[in-house]
Motif scaffolding. Structure first.
Motif, PDB file in Angstrom:
ATOM      1  N   ALA A 278       0.781  -1.277  -0.041  1.00 35.37           N
ATOM      2  CA  ALA A 278       0.060   0.052  -0.319  1.00 35.37           C
ATOM      3  C   ALA A 278       1.110   1.073   0.308  1.00 35.37           C
ATOM      4  CB  ALA A 278      -1.305  -0.207   1.399  1.00 35.37           C
ATOM      5  N   CYS A 279      -0.014   1.909  -0.810  1.00 36.32           N
ATOM      6  CA  CYS A 279       0.892   3.545  -0.756  1.00 36.32           C
ATOM      7  C   CYS A 279       0.100   4.911  -0.818  1.00 36.32           C
ATOM      8  CB  CYS A 279       1.714   3.429  -2.181  1.00 36.32           C
ATOM      9  SG  CYS A 279       2.961   4.910  -2.197  1.00 36.32           S
ATOM     10  N   GLY A 280       0.417   6.032  -0.795  1.00 35.84           N
ATOM     11  CA  GLY A 280      -0.076   7.238  -1.382  1.00 35.84           C
ATOM     12  C   GLY A 280       0.971   7.886  -1.094  1.00 35.84           C
ATOM     13  N   ILE A 281       0.352   9.287  -1.653  1.00 38.58           N
ATOM     14  CA  ILE A 281       1.001  10.503  -1.441  1.00 38.58           C
ATOM     15  C   ILE A 281       0.239  11.330  -0.676  1.00 38.58           C
ATOM     16  CG2 ILE A 281       1.759  10.361  -4.092  1.00 38.58           C
ATOM     17  CD1 ILE A 281      -0.509  12.073  -5.261  1.00 38.58           C
ATOM     18  N   PRO A 282       1.354  12.530   0.261  1.00 36.30           N
ATOM     19  CA  PRO A 282       0.329  12.992   1.206  1.00 36.30           C
ATOM     20  C   PRO A 282      -0.747  14.527   0.301  1.00 36.30           C
ATOM     21  CG  PRO A 282       2.993  13.663   0.943  1.00 36.30           C
ATOM     22  CD  PRO A 282       2.690  12.552  -0.389  1.00 36.30           C
TER      23      PRO A 282
ATOM     24  N   ARG B  99       1.194  21.449  -8.364  1.00 37.75           N
ATOM     25  CA  ARG B  99       1.713  20.219  -9.217  1.00 37.75           C
ATOM     26  C   ARG B  99       3.104  18.922  -8.898  1.00 37.75           C
ATOM     27  NH1 ARG B  99       1.219  21.237 -15.745  1.00 37.75           N
ATOM     28  NH2 ARG B  99       1.238  19.362 -15.992  1.00 37.75           N
ATOM     29  N   GLN B 100       4.452  20.650  -9.201  1.00 36.92           N
ATOM     30  CA  GLN B 100       5.542  21.087  -9.289  1.00 36.92           C
ATOM     31  C   GLN B 100       5.223  19.775  -7.947  1.00 36.92           C
ATOM     32  OE1 GLN B 100       7.362  24.541  -9.642  1.00 36.92           O
ATOM     33  NE2 GLN B 100       7.977  24.046 -10.879  1.00 36.92           N
ATOM     34  N   LYS B 101       4.490  19.758  -7.086  1.00 34.00           N
ATOM     35  CA  LYS B 101       5.209  18.936  -5.353  1.00 34.00           C
ATOM     36  C   LYS B 101       4.492  17.984  -6.021  1.00 34.00           C
ATOM     37  CE  LYS B 101       6.650  20.421  -2.223  1.00 34.00           C
ATOM     38  NZ  LYS B 101       7.250  21.837  -2.190  1.00 34.00           N
ATOM     39  N   ILE B 102       3.655  17.139  -6.408  1.00 32.42           N
ATOM     40  CA  ILE B 102       3.169  15.691  -6.945  1.00 32.42           C
ATOM     41  C   ILE B 102       3.802  15.548  -7.753  1.00 32.42           C
ATOM     42  CG2 ILE B 102       0.730  14.861  -7.969  1.00 32.42           C
ATOM     43  CD1 ILE B 102      -0.950  16.513  -6.425  1.00 32.42           C
ATOM     44  N   ARG B 103       4.532  15.704  -8.858  1.00 24.78           N
ATOM     45  CA  ARG B 103       4.827  14.980  -9.550  1.00 24.78           C
ATOM     46  C   ARG B 103       6.197  14.062  -8.531  1.00 24.78           C
ATOM     47  NH1 ARG B 103       7.034  19.771 -12.738  1.00 24.78           N
ATOM     48  NH2 ARG B 103       5.042  19.904 -14.459  1.00 24.78           N
ATOM     49  N   GLY B 104       6.903  15.455  -7.479  1.00 24.85           N
ATOM     50  CA  GLY B 104       7.840  14.955  -6.726  1.00 24.85           C
ATOM     51  C   GLY B 104       7.407  14.237  -5.906  1.00 24.85           C
ATOM     52  N   GLU B 105       6.062  14.368  -5.458  1.00 27.60           N
ATOM     53  CA  GLU B 105       5.757  12.915  -4.716  1.00 27.60           C
ATOM     54  C   GLU B 105       6.028  11.380  -5.390  1.00 27.60           C
ATOM     55  OE1 GLU B 105       2.232  14.555  -2.773  1.00 27.60           O
ATOM     56  OE2 GLU B 105       3.652  16.279  -1.445  1.00 27.60           O
ATOM     57  N   LEU B 106       5.026  11.360  -6.765  1.00 32.80           N
ATOM     58  CA  LEU B 106       5.173  10.536  -7.143  1.00 32.80           C
ATOM     59  C   LEU B 106       6.467   9.950  -7.683  1.00 32.80           C
ATOM     60  CD1 LEU B 106       2.264  11.483  -9.442  1.00 32.80           C
ATOM     61  CD2 LEU B 106       2.076   9.595  -7.795  1.00 32.80           C
ATOM     62  N   LEU B 107       7.099  10.663  -8.095  1.00 30.61           N
ATOM     63  CA  LEU B 107       9.075  10.623  -8.531  1.00 30.61           C
ATOM     64  C   LEU B 107       9.478   9.526  -7.050  1.00 30.61           C
ATOM     65  CD1 LEU B 107      10.599  13.134 -10.132  1.00 30.61           C
ATOM     66  CD2 LEU B 107      10.297  11.157 -11.336  1.00 30.61           C
ATOM     67  N   SER B 108       8.644   9.918  -5.693  1.00 31.25           N
ATOM     68  CA  SER B 108       9.532   9.042  -5.193  1.00 31.25           C
ATOM     69  C   SER B 108       9.107   7.648  -5.597  1.00 31.25           C
ATOM     70  CB  SER B 108       8.639   9.667  -3.528  1.00 31.25           C
ATOM     71  OG  SER B 108      10.267  11.333  -3.683  1.00 31.25           O
TER      72      SER B 108
ATOM     73  N   ALA C 280       1.438  14.989 -13.659  1.00 30.21           N
ATOM     74  CA  ALA C 280       2.224  14.620 -13.779  1.00 30.21           C
ATOM     75  C   ALA C 280       2.918  14.152 -15.050  1.00 30.21           C
ATOM     76  CB  ALA C 280       2.510  13.457 -12.740  1.00 30.21           C
ATOM     77  N   GLY C 281       2.037  14.107 -16.397  1.00 26.16           N
ATOM     78  CA  GLY C 281       2.087  13.628 -16.924  1.00 26.16           C
ATOM     79  C   GLY C 281       2.564  11.593 -17.670  1.00 26.16           C
TER      80      GLY C 281
ATOM     81  N   ILE D  30      -3.454   0.788 -14.642  1.00 26.99           N
ATOM     82  CA  ILE D  30      -1.895   1.448 -13.814  1.00 26.99           C
ATOM     83  C   ILE D  30      -1.211   2.210 -14.350  1.00 26.99           C
ATOM     84  CG2 ILE D  30      -0.418  -0.317 -13.583  1.00 26.99           C
ATOM     85  CD1 ILE D  30      -2.119  -2.917 -14.311  1.00 26.99           C
ATOM     86  N   ALA D  31      -0.325   2.904 -13.103  1.00 23.92           N
ATOM     87  CA  ALA D  31       0.548   4.108 -14.258  1.00 23.92           C
ATOM     88  C   ALA D  31       2.076   3.797 -13.792  1.00 23.92           C
ATOM     89  CB  ALA D  31      -0.263   5.034 -13.026  1.00 23.92           C
ATOM     90  N   GLY D  32       2.986   3.979 -14.270  1.00 24.01           N
ATOM     91  CA  GLY D  32       4.250   4.241 -14.186  1.00 24.01           C
ATOM     92  C   GLY D  32       4.477   5.091 -14.652  1.00 24.01           C
ATOM     93  N   ARG D  33       6.085   4.606 -14.964  1.00 22.44           N
ATOM     94  CA  ARG D  33       7.289   5.902 -14.902  1.00 22.44           C
ATOM     95  C   ARG D  33       6.631   6.267 -16.287  1.00 22.44           C
ATOM     96  NH1 ARG D  33      10.722   1.793 -13.208  1.00 22.44           N
ATOM     97  NH2 ARG D  33      10.994   2.512 -11.080  1.00 22.44           N
ATOM     98  N   GLN D  34       7.522   7.485 -16.303  1.00 22.85           N
ATOM     99  CA  GLN D  34       6.959   8.207 -17.471  1.00 22.85           C
ATOM    100  C   GLN D  34       8.005   7.306 -18.780  1.00 22.85           C
ATOM    101  OE1 GLN D  34       8.816  12.895 -17.513  1.00 22.85           O
ATOM    102  NE2 GLN D  34       6.138  13.525 -17.697  1.00 22.85           N
ATOM    103  N   MET D  35       7.723   7.317 -20.123  1.00 23.59           N
ATOM    104  CA  MET D  35       8.542   6.436 -20.877  1.00 23.59           C
ATOM    105  C   MET D  35       8.182   4.843 -20.810  1.00 23.59           C
ATOM    106  SD  MET D  35       8.139   8.717 -23.701  1.00 23.59           S
ATOM    107  CE  MET D  35       7.917  10.838 -23.773  1.00 23.59           C
ATOM    108  N   GLU D  36       7.853   4.561 -19.195  1.00 21.75           N
ATOM    109  CA  GLU D  36       7.576   2.923 -19.303  1.00 21.75           C
ATOM    110  C   GLU D  36       6.348   2.390 -19.192  1.00 21.75           C
ATOM    111  OE1 GLU D  36      11.582   3.547 -16.245  1.00 21.75           O
ATOM    112  OE2 GLU D  36      10.292   2.058 -16.229  1.00 21.75           O
ATOM    113  N   GLU D  37       5.962   2.570 -20.627  1.00 28.54           N
ATOM    114  CA  GLU D  37       4.517   1.943 -21.487  1.00 28.54           C
ATOM    115  C   GLU D  37       4.722   0.653 -20.964  1.00 28.54           C
ATOM    116  OE1 GLU D  37       5.389   5.270 -22.101  1.00 28.54           O
ATOM    117  OE2 GLU D  37       3.534   6.062 -22.778  1.00 28.54           O
ATOM    118  N   SER D  38       5.551   0.486 -21.514  1.00 24.78           N
ATOM    119  CA  SER D  38       6.279  -1.237 -21.879  1.00 24.78           C
ATOM    120  C   SER D  38       5.619  -2.556 -20.377  1.00 24.78           C
ATOM    121  CB  SER D  38       7.582  -1.466 -22.473  1.00 24.78           C
ATOM    122  OG  SER D  38       8.648  -1.357 -21.907  1.00 24.78           O
TER     123      SER D  38
END
Lengths: 92, 482, 419
Positions: free
Chosen positions: C265-269, C351-360, C384-385, C396-404
């Protein structure tokens, strides 16, 4: 938000509404604003450098002119005259 | 003596000399049919996107170097939102908070009553933006016709601090900017054609005032002269308004060239909220120090440096140097000519004399010379070394101006080459003396003016054989021996 | 079996084995379409020509994955010489002189385009995408459409089919009528994940006309195997439509876990700020993107208006619907000088913060799962694109450009759960 403000927004967006519509919109706008306005309290500032995609001069398009686009194709969805877009006179 | 101090700032728009537009590959070529250089992007059709022109950005940086600016290494393009028929997207791309160039300085020099003045004008910013289209008004039918050829052509906007104080300074500044941008190779600065446009912001204040006065903006100035006249009139208008107890309204005014007056334009525009924000479609651009430096290295020697070189190394006068540096194409021509024939003063004289004369008469143009610097240098050398007479050199130059050609070849064809055939000279002189007995006796009797006539007769026959000096000396000798 | 209910990969097989011709296949669909309400325009003639050309390619053994496959294009993606209305009266008569890059790539690779599917006006409503309904009802084998805030996933889930929203910048936006420039994407809808992947493979890639595609990376080789996959299951959604589909998520996480993936389980603040910032930014961008619609260069032009301002105001007032007008007003509000700092720039900061949280999240995990119709996580993924694949009620969401990676995981899920 009152109808005055909605009217001002409408002017900026080149839209027009009658009094009834303005009242209804003012209500709807207030509803939307209420549902999102808590973002104001978020503790962070926008940093333009954080949105930097690292593009440099070489990533931009080379300066080369391409052959002219056919003007008739450009105009075919518009009211036109003498290859220009027709616009009613602008009031000064 | 006025009690008010004029406070003037200028906004100059310069069209950049790129091949294609700022955001698409449409040609920036002047002319062609209406809307001939327009693609769906120029007409803001759905789904069309901007692709920034690399050269436009480079040119803006060059302009920055020419005006001694610093640079924002990360720079942002914004959308400036408003509706107008010459703006198809209903927003203009410009730069608000992070323009490409900031904090520049331009020195101007001008004369008042024969006294030379010098002043530094600070540059607030140079930013890159796109031009709007053109509206052609058809009053008969009550419509306007929109032509987007000019739309999206890259412009730089140069904004000064309000450091300018007089009409003379304003004119000198625009002339200097024009020269600097030409040297930088980024704009041809032809005000009459609209590639350089100037808006003026003027207010006036008393020396004791704590703040600037309300300012008026004057648009539609399309010549250096108009700028001077508009500034003068506006200062006068504002002074008179205040003296009579009135107030200056913050507004846009246009200059009526015929009347020499400014008059009020649209006032409601000032209340516009443009809602600037960074354009998400555009790749915001970065620069490293190395990238900036490599652009700087491509800059040519700037006018002030050339001026010093001409005065100090070549000993040219201030006036002559100013003429030569007045256009980079002329200065480059001069430098190339001096490379071929190392007599800077002589080459300068021929340029400021014969060449400028023909240029001013419209017989030749620098952009389209039928001869090159080497051929020109050769001609000057031929005149200096008396290979041809100075008069004949002018004739050769006339032929070169009309159809080009090598001066030596032309001199040979026209018989201008000085052979210094003394035998022939004496022969002709003797023949002229023999055939003009009356004139000769007049001369012997003290009528010195007749000498000119005799000279003329000799020169006719001796065309190109020797210099006039030789004819004169020999003729005098012969006559005194009689 | 009715061929129109087949998946794209099976159709590919049938075509390549000459069990059916492209023309016959197209006709099977075309005879069903006019009866339905989810096509705005049917392009029978073009489809016939495309089918003929596709068959030639098939005959010479040169067929791409979608060659001869009947597809649809949503009506906010420009198609040359074919009316593109964006679901709006404002563009009721707009015939683009160009095709969107994505549409062009489909055509060049032999797809048989049956027509344009319906959307809410400028895709600004809550209705299911016409394209999703079309695929569900066997009116086309797949489609491309736009996704700004999760429309593809939401619609695919509502119709029980698959949908893929690619990484922002993976597919050229050229020719897509812009709504939110920083979040709009063109994605794929099909009966199954592999169908979406086939379509994506054709439309993706660098395009000089969309500078943001310079970030494109193929990354096909890097798809992670299920046994090495680390999946986060996102918690605590507080947005609207939060709780439906959540049972699917629970079942999905159990499925992955039992097959060797590491699931936690995970979440973003900042989750609760995701949807409001998405709404603010997309409204702001849309308000300026829609300003070009004035009836002068193209589109609906009012009969009334003696001056430029009058004509344009009338054209826009008569041409736009209520929802679009509301968004324009609200977007304008967030950009006004009095409000821009509190609304637009605040949303951009979030948005910048959420991008950062998802990167984490991606520091620890390779993908995260959330209920397909969850508006908060859809908003976060759009801000976060990130690429998102939807099937069987989960996204299911993945890292940018990691559709595969996410495609592989989704196919595995699809097969195992027999969705």
């Amino acid at each position: 938000m009152d109808t005055q403000t909605v009217k001002y927004l409408a002017n900026l967006g080149f839209l027009s509404f009658d009094e009834n519509e303005l009242e209804k919109l003012a209500e709807e706008m207030n509803g939307i604003i209420e549902s999102v306005s808590f973002v104001k309290d978020y503790n962070a500032e926008y940093d333009p450098l954080n949105d930097n995609l690292g593009a440099h001069l070489d990533d931009l398009r080379e300066d080369k002119a391409e052959p002219d686009y056919p003007t008739d194709k450009l105009m075919r969805n518009a009211v036109h005259s003498e290859n220009c877009f027709v616009v009613p006179k602008v009031m000064e | 003596m006025s009690t008010y101090i004029p406070v003037i700032g200028l906004e100059i728009h310069a069209e950049l000399l790129t091949e294609s537009k700022l955001f698409c590959s449409c040609s920036t070529e002047f002319g062609g049919g209406k809307n001939a250089h327009c693609c769906p992007g120029c007409a803001a059709m759905p789904g069309t996107l901007p692709a920034m022109n690399r050269k436009a950005v480079e040119f803006a940086i060059k302009a920055g170097y020419a005006l001694n600016c610093s640079f924002n290494k990360f720079s942002v393009f914004d959308r400036k939102n408003y509706f107008y028929p010459d703006l198809p997207k209903a927003y203009q791309n410009s730069q608000l908070d992070l323009p490409l160039c900031i904090n520049g300085l331009v020195n101007i020099e001008y004369e008042i009553d024969g006294v030379k003045k010098s002043k530094d004008i600070r540059i607030n910013r140079i930013h890159l933006e796109e031009d709007a289209g053109k509206l052609i008004h058809d009053d008969l039918n009550g419509v306007s016709l929109a032509d987007y050829n000019r739309g999206s052509i890259p412009l730089i906007e140069i904004v000064t601090e309000p450091d300018i104080g007089t009409a003379e300074e304003a004119k000198a500044f625009v002339e200097k900017i024009s020269l600097l941008l030409q040297y930088a190779g980024v704009c041809d600065c032809k005000m009459e054609q609209g590639s350089l446009r100037c808006d003026v912001n003027i207010s006036i204040m008393k020396p004791t005032d704590a703040k600037f006065g309300t300012r008026a903006e004057i648009k539609n100035l399309n010549s250096i002269k108009s700028i001077g006249r508009a500034v003068e009139y506006e200062i006068y208008r504002q002074e008179r308004t205040l003296e009579m107890g009135g107030k200056i309204i913050q507004e846009t005014r246009r200059f009526d060239d015929n009347k020499g007056e400014t008059r009020s334009m649209r006032t409601k525009e000032n209340a516009q909220d443009y809602r600037y924000f960074p354009d998400p479609d555009i790749l915001q651009v970065n620069f490293t120090d190395e990238e900036l430096e490599s652009i700087r290295k491509t800059m040519p020697e700037m006018p002030y440096e050339r001026l010093e070189r001409y005065k100090n190394a070549y000993g040219l006068s201030e006036a002559d140097s100013m003429i030569i540096i007045g256009q980079i194409i002329l200065s480059d021509f001069y430098d190339n000519a001096v490379k071929k024939y190392d007599n800077p003063k002589s080459i300068c004289n021929f340029i400021t004399g014969e060449m400028m004369r023909r240029i001013n008469l419209g017989e030749i143009s620098l952009e389209d010379l039928p001869f090159d610097a080497g051929e020109f240098a050769l001609l000057v050398q031929m005149a200096d070394t008396e290979k041809v007479s100075k008069n004949d050199a002018k004739s050769i130059f006339r032929i070169m101006s009309e159809k080009g050609g090598n001066p030596e070849k032309i001199a040979k064809e026209q018989g201008y080459l000085i052979t210094n055939d003394t035998g022939r000279v004496l022969e002709v002189i003797e023949s002229v003396i023999k055939n003009n007995e009356k004139a000769v006796s007049q001369y012997k009797n003290g009528d010195l003016k007749v000498f000119g006539f005799l000279m003329g007769q000799c020169s006719k026959e001796l065309k190109g054989v020797c210099t006039p000096k030789v004819i004169k000396d020999e003729l005098e000798n012969k006559l005194s021996a009689l | 079996m009715d061929i129109t209910s087949m998946k794209i990969k099976d159709m590919r097989n049938a075509l390549d084995k000459r069990e059916i011709t492209a023309g016959e296949l197209a006709d099977e669909y075309l005879k069903r379409i006019p009866v339905s309400g989810c096509f705005e325009t049917v392009t029978e003639e073009n489809a016939g020509i495309a089918a003929k050309n596709a068959q030639e390619a098939i005959n010479s053994g040169k067929s791409s994955e979608i060659c001869g496959i009947p597809l649809a294009i949503s009506d906010n993606i420009c198609t040359e010489d074919v009316r593109t209305s964006c679901g709006s009266k404002m563009l009721y008569n707009f015939i683009p002189p160009y095709s969107a890059e994505a549409a062009d790539r489909l055509n060049k690779n032999g797809a048989v385009i049956l027509g344009k599917t319906k959307i809410d006006e400028f895709s600004m409503g809550n209705n299911t995408l016409g394209a999703a309904t079309a695929v569900k009802e066997n009116l086309c084998a797949g489609a491309i459409c736009s996704d700004t805030g999760g429309e593809i996933g939401t619609s695919a889930s509502a119709c029980g089919i698959a949908g893929l929203k690619p990484t922002y910048g993976r597919v050229s936006r050229h020719g897509l009528a812009a709504i939110a420039s920083s979040m709009d994407t063109i994605g794929a809808i099909a009966k199954d994940v592999s169908g979406c992947a086939s379509i994506l493979g054709i439309i993706e890639g660098y395009d000089t006309k969309d500078v943001h595609t310079r970030a494109y990376k193929d990354n096909r080789e890097t798809a992670k195997d299920i046994k090495t996959l680390k999946i986060a299951v996102m918690q605590d959604s507080t947005g609207p439509v939060a709780k439906s589909d959540s049972t699917e998520v629970e079942e999905a996480s159990a499925f992955f876990s039992s097959n060797g993936a590491e699931v936690s389980a995970c979440g973003i603040p900042s989750l609760k700020y995701a949807y409001p910032s998405f709404y603010i930014i997309s409204s702001a961008e849309a308000s300026t993107n829609l300003a070009r619609y004035d009836g002068i260069k193209f589109g609906y032009r009012s009969e009334k208006g003696d001056s430029y301002a009058e004509l344009v105001v009338n054209s826009r007032t008569e041409g736009f619907g209520d929802e679009v007008k509301k968004r324009i007003l609200f977007g304008t509000f967030t950009l006004m000088s009095d409000n821009i700092k509190d609304y637009f720039y605040k949303a951009m900061a979030i948005r910048q913060k959420i991008r950062g949280e998802l990167l984490s999240v991606f520091d620890k995990y390779d993908a995260f799962i959330f209920p397909a119709r969850d508006s908060s996580y859809n908003a976060a993924a759009s801000l976060a694109g990130l690429p998102v694949i939807t099937v069987g009620g989960i996204s299911i969401a993945g890292r940018q450009m990691e559709e595969s990676t996410i495609i592989k995981a989704a196919e595995f899920f699809e097969k195992g759960r027999k969705v």
